[in-house]
Design an enzyme around this catalytic site. Structure first.
Site, short mmCIF file in Angstrom:
data_model
loop_
_atom_site.label_atom_id
_atom_site.label_comp_id
_atom_site.label_asym_id
_atom_site.label_seq_id
_atom_site.Cartn_x
_atom_site.Cartn_y
_atom_site.Cartn_z
N GLU A 34 0.86 -1.19 0.00
CA GLU A 34 0.00 0.00 0.00
C GLU A 34 0.89 1.24 0.00
OE1 GLU A 34 -3.28 0.93 -0.35
OE2 GLU A 34 -2.33 2.90 -0.21
N GLY A 39 -7.18 0.87 3.38
CA GLY A 39 -8.61 1.12 3.15
C GLY A 39 -8.89 1.89 1.87
N GLY A 40 -7.85 2.53 1.30
CA GLY A 40 -8.00 3.19 0.01
C GLY A 40 -9.04 4.31 0.00
N THR A 41 -9.63 4.50 -1.16
CA THR A 41 -10.55 5.61 -1.39
C THR A 41 -11.76 5.55 -0.46
OG1 THR A 41 -9.94 5.52 -3.72
CG2 THR A 41 -11.91 6.78 -3.18
N CYS A 42 -12.39 4.41 -0.39
CA CYS A 42 -13.67 4.32 0.34
C CYS A 42 -13.50 4.78 1.79
CB CYS A 42 -14.18 2.88 0.30
SG CYS A 42 -15.73 2.68 1.17
N HIS A 441 -45.48 -3.44 7.59
CA HIS A 441 -46.10 -2.11 7.64
C HIS A 441 -45.67 -1.39 8.91
CE1 HIS A 441 -49.04 1.07 7.29
NE2 HIS A 441 -49.34 0.88 8.56
C1 LIG Z 1 -16.33 10.98 -2.94
C2 LIG Z 1 -16.58 9.53 -3.17
C3 LIG Z 1 -17.66 8.93 -2.59
C4 LIG Z 1 -17.91 7.58 -2.80
N1 LIG Z 1 -19.00 7.02 -2.22
C5 LIG Z 1 -19.26 5.71 -2.43
C6 LIG Z 1 -20.38 5.09 -1.84
O1 LIG Z 1 -21.15 5.72 -1.11
N2 LIG Z 1 -20.59 3.77 -2.07
C7 LIG Z 1 -19.75 3.03 -2.86
O2 LIG Z 1 -19.97 1.84 -3.03
N3 LIG Z 1 -18.67 3.59 -3.43
C8 LIG Z 1 -18.42 4.90 -3.25
N4 LIG Z 1 -17.31 5.46 -3.82
C9 LIG Z 1 -16.44 4.63 -4.67
C10 LIG Z 1 -15.52 3.76 -3.82
O3 LIG Z 1 -14.79 4.56 -2.93
C11 LIG Z 1 -14.58 2.99 -4.73
O4 LIG Z 1 -15.33 2.32 -5.70
C12 LIG Z 1 -13.78 1.95 -3.96
O5 LIG Z 1 -12.99 2.57 -2.97
C13 LIG Z 1 -12.89 1.19 -4.93
O6 LIG Z 1 -12.10 0.32 -4.21
P1 LIG Z 1 -10.75 -0.23 -4.83
O7 LIG Z 1 -10.31 -1.27 -3.88
O8 LIG Z 1 -10.92 -0.60 -6.23
O9 LIG Z 1 -9.74 1.01 -4.85
P2 LIG Z 1 -9.29 2.00 -3.71
O10 LIG Z 1 -10.20 1.98 -2.57
O11 LIG Z 1 -9.05 3.31 -4.36
O12 LIG Z 1 -7.90 1.40 -3.20
C14 LIG Z 1 -6.76 1.39 -4.00
C15 LIG Z 1 -5.53 1.43 -3.13
O13 LIG Z 1 -4.38 1.19 -3.94
C16 LIG Z 1 -3.34 2.05 -3.50
N5 LIG Z 1 -2.37 2.18 -4.61
C17 LIG Z 1 -2.58 2.77 -5.81
N6 LIG Z 1 -1.49 2.66 -6.59
C18 LIG Z 1 -0.58 1.97 -5.87
C19 LIG Z 1 0.76 1.54 -6.13
N7 LIG Z 1 1.34 1.75 -7.31
N8 LIG Z 1 1.42 0.89 -5.15
C20 LIG Z 1 0.82 0.64 -3.96
N9 LIG Z 1 -0.43 1.00 -3.67
C21 LIG Z 1 -1.13 1.67 -4.61
C22 LIG Z 1 -4.05 3.33 -3.15
O14 LIG Z 1 -3.27 4.12 -2.28
C23 LIG Z 1 -5.31 2.80 -2.49
O15 LIG Z 1 -5.15 2.65 -1.10
C24 LIG Z 1 -17.03 6.81 -3.62
C25 LIG Z 1 -15.91 7.41 -4.19
C26 LIG Z 1 -15.68 8.74 -3.98
C27 LIG Z 1 -14.46 9.37 -4.61
#
Ligand SMILES: Cc1cc2nc3c(=O)[nH]c(=O)nc-3n(C[C@H](O)[C@H](O)[C@H](O)COP(=O)(O)OP(=O)(O)OC[C@H]3O[C@@H](n4cnc5c(N)ncnc54)[C@H](O)[C@@H]3O)c2cc1C
Length: 458
Positions: A34, A39-42, A441
């Site tokens: 990582e 936990g990434g984006t979510c 209901h």
């Molecule tokens: C504002 C916003 C609101 C959202 N609300 C919702 C919601 O309510 N419900 C829903 O279902 N989805 C929602 N989403 C979408 C959801 O967040 C994403 O679909 C989900 O996080 C995708 O998960 P993922 O595992 O594919 O990627 P991510 O969660 O993005 O994780 C990817 C990880 O990879 C890491 N990474 C990237 N490149 C490298 C590299 N080269 N080397 C090492 N690590 C790396 C990143 O740092 C990150 O931690 C929302 C998104 C946003 C932007």
């Protein structure tokens, strides 16, 4: 130093961490890499913080409406923005800590912090470490797309990540992009007290939806004083002292808008440009998404792509489902496919939109003769009791077979109630199956059997 593992996972997002758990439980040695936050984006800049802010915005909205319910509040209703932010930051931090505890319990998993880059199909460099494995899983997610619009480089702008770091509520937030992320931020900041303008290039907000949904969502936002500017054909930016002037060239109304802050919410782009994919021979499409087959294998044997980076889903639940597909196929001899998934998602404005399967327009385009069951929320008892009657519910079925093709609930609890439709679709259910169900209901869900029984040709 080269370190060998049975599997390498790039990205501790919504698929990567659970996959590390399953593979490690199955006895494989796993490297989980990582580059930023677990936990990434979510967890950090997406679902969790935004839905926490939405909850604060809802509390403010209901406090302002207190008198409608016979509740008296003496004194002004204010926003303690530092507390709004702190609450979300804490929830994200707790979630990261819980992930860390989970990873630490994984017997065969080694966590690396750093940016990963391919050196060959089976080798990945992370800082000084060279990691090697026969199986590599990409879960690198995506980030906000910064569009190539005139003047964008000359003005300060916010994205879904940086807006979460604001110290104060903007005077006037201009949201560029009338889709899911933009609308959620727009409504919550309006409820926090900002002036809000939403600028959308297309003729409708959330243009993928049936027009009646787009129109109803626009109406909901406009009732709260949000200004919506659609058909903004030539969006451009320029500095105006401390503020930003956004040219919108709309067909009517003022040709530009002066905002104190600009949020760019025009889409996402995958984090695949700095991954060294060429060194591994992993193919991407023209937008940078990793090309995968139905079982999420990439063009290189032994390399899979899961979550947002494969372009087959853009949600936490789709990323998690990708993990389930890959893990079950690999470890349990299953034959699960991404094409078996029924599309479902929600838009978390208030009231929320819960969506599953095809809309009316899409179903017709796909060649179905359709029937539609429809009911405004003004005729849903639970909504009336809560005095939250904006929106409607809608069921789309195939006229010949009665199969449920899709549904939408724009209304209070719509994000939850839509699962009644989704679960039936998973079992290829029909409108008669739904019509015969006896729901509790008073709920929003209890009207699903009713509209299933009241369908009309559309
Ligand atoms: C504002 C916003 C609101 C959202 N609300 C919702 C919601 O309510 N419900 C829903 O279902 N989805 C929602 N989403 C979408 C959801 O967040 C994403 O679909 C989900 O996080 C995708 O998960 P993922 O595992 O594919 O990627 P991510 O969660 O993005 O994780 C990817 C990880 O990879 C890491 N990474 C990237 N490149 C490298 C590299 N080269 N080397 C090492 N690590 C790396 C990143 O740092 C990150 O931690 C929302 C998104 C946003 C932007």
């Amino acid at each position: 130093m080269t370190r060998r593992f049975d599997a390498i996972i790039l990205g501790a997002g919504q698929a990567g961490t659970p996959l590390a758990g399953r593979l490690s439980e199955a006895g494989m040695t796993v490297a989980l890499v990582e580059r930023r936050l677990l936990g990434g984006t979510c967890v950090n800049t997406g679902c969790k913080p935004t839905k926490t802010w939405v909850a604060s915005a809802y509390a403010a909205h209901m406090a302002r409406r207190a008198a409608d319910f016979g509740v008296t509040i003496n004194g002004e209703i204010g926003i303690d923005f530092a507390k709004v932010r702190a609450r979300a930051d804490q929830i994200a931090a707790d979630s990261r800590a819980s992930l860390r505890r989970w990873i630490d319990t994984m017997a065969n998993c080694t966590l690396f912090f750093g940016h990963a880059r391919f050196e060959s199909p089976q080798r990945v460099r992370v800082g000084d470490d060279l990691l090697e494995a026969e199986r590599i899983f990409l879960n690198v997610g995506g980030r906000a797309l910064v569009p190539d619009m005139p003047g964008v480089a000359d003005v300060p702008f916010l994205t879904n990540s940086t807006i979460l770091k604001l110290d104060a509520v903007p005077r006037h937030l201009v949201v560029v992009g009338g889709s899911y992320i933009g609308l959620e931020f727009g409504q919550m900041f309006r409820r926090f007290g900002a002036e809000v303008t939403i600028v959308e290039k297309g003729p409708k907000l959330i243009g993928r939806e049936d027009p009646e949904i787009s129109d109803a969502v626009r109406d909901i936002l406009e009732r709260e004083g949000i200004v919506v500017r659609t058909e903004a054909e030539c969006i451009r930016f320029e500095r105006a002292g401390e503020e930003v002037r956004i040219g919108v060239d709309c067909q009517e109304g003022s040709p530009d808008v002066l905002g104190s802050h600009v949020l760019l919410a025009v889409g996402r782009q995958p984090n695949t440009d700095d991954l060294g994919l060429a060194a591994a021979g992993v193919e991407t499409d023209e937008r940078g998404y990793v090309k995968v087959d139905d079982r999420l294998s990439t063009s290189v044997p032994g390399v899979w792509a899961l979550g947002d980076c494969n372009g087959r889903g853009a949600f936490t639940h789709t990323a998690y489902n990708d993990f389930e597909i890959v893990a079950d196929n690999l470890l349990d001899g299953a034959d699960r496919k991404v094409t078996d998934r029924i599309p479902a998602y929600a838009l978390y404005i208030d009231p929320p939109l819960g969506r599953v399967g095809m809309g009316e327009v899409e179903a017709k385009k796909a060649g179905h003769a359709i029937q539609v069951g429809h009911r405004p929320m003004t005729r849903v008892g639970r909504a009336v009791e809560k005095d939250e009657t904006l929106g409607f519910m809608k069921l789309v079925t195939d006229a010949d077979t009665g199969r449920i093709l899709g549904g939408a609930i724009l209304g209070t609890s719509g994000d939850e109630a839509i699962h009644g439709v989704l679960d039936l679709m998973v079992k290829d259910g029909t409108a008669s199956d739904l019509a015969h169900a006896v729901h509790i209901h008073p709920t929003v869900s209890e009207l699903l059997p009713t509209i299933a029984g009241e369908r009309k040709p559309a």
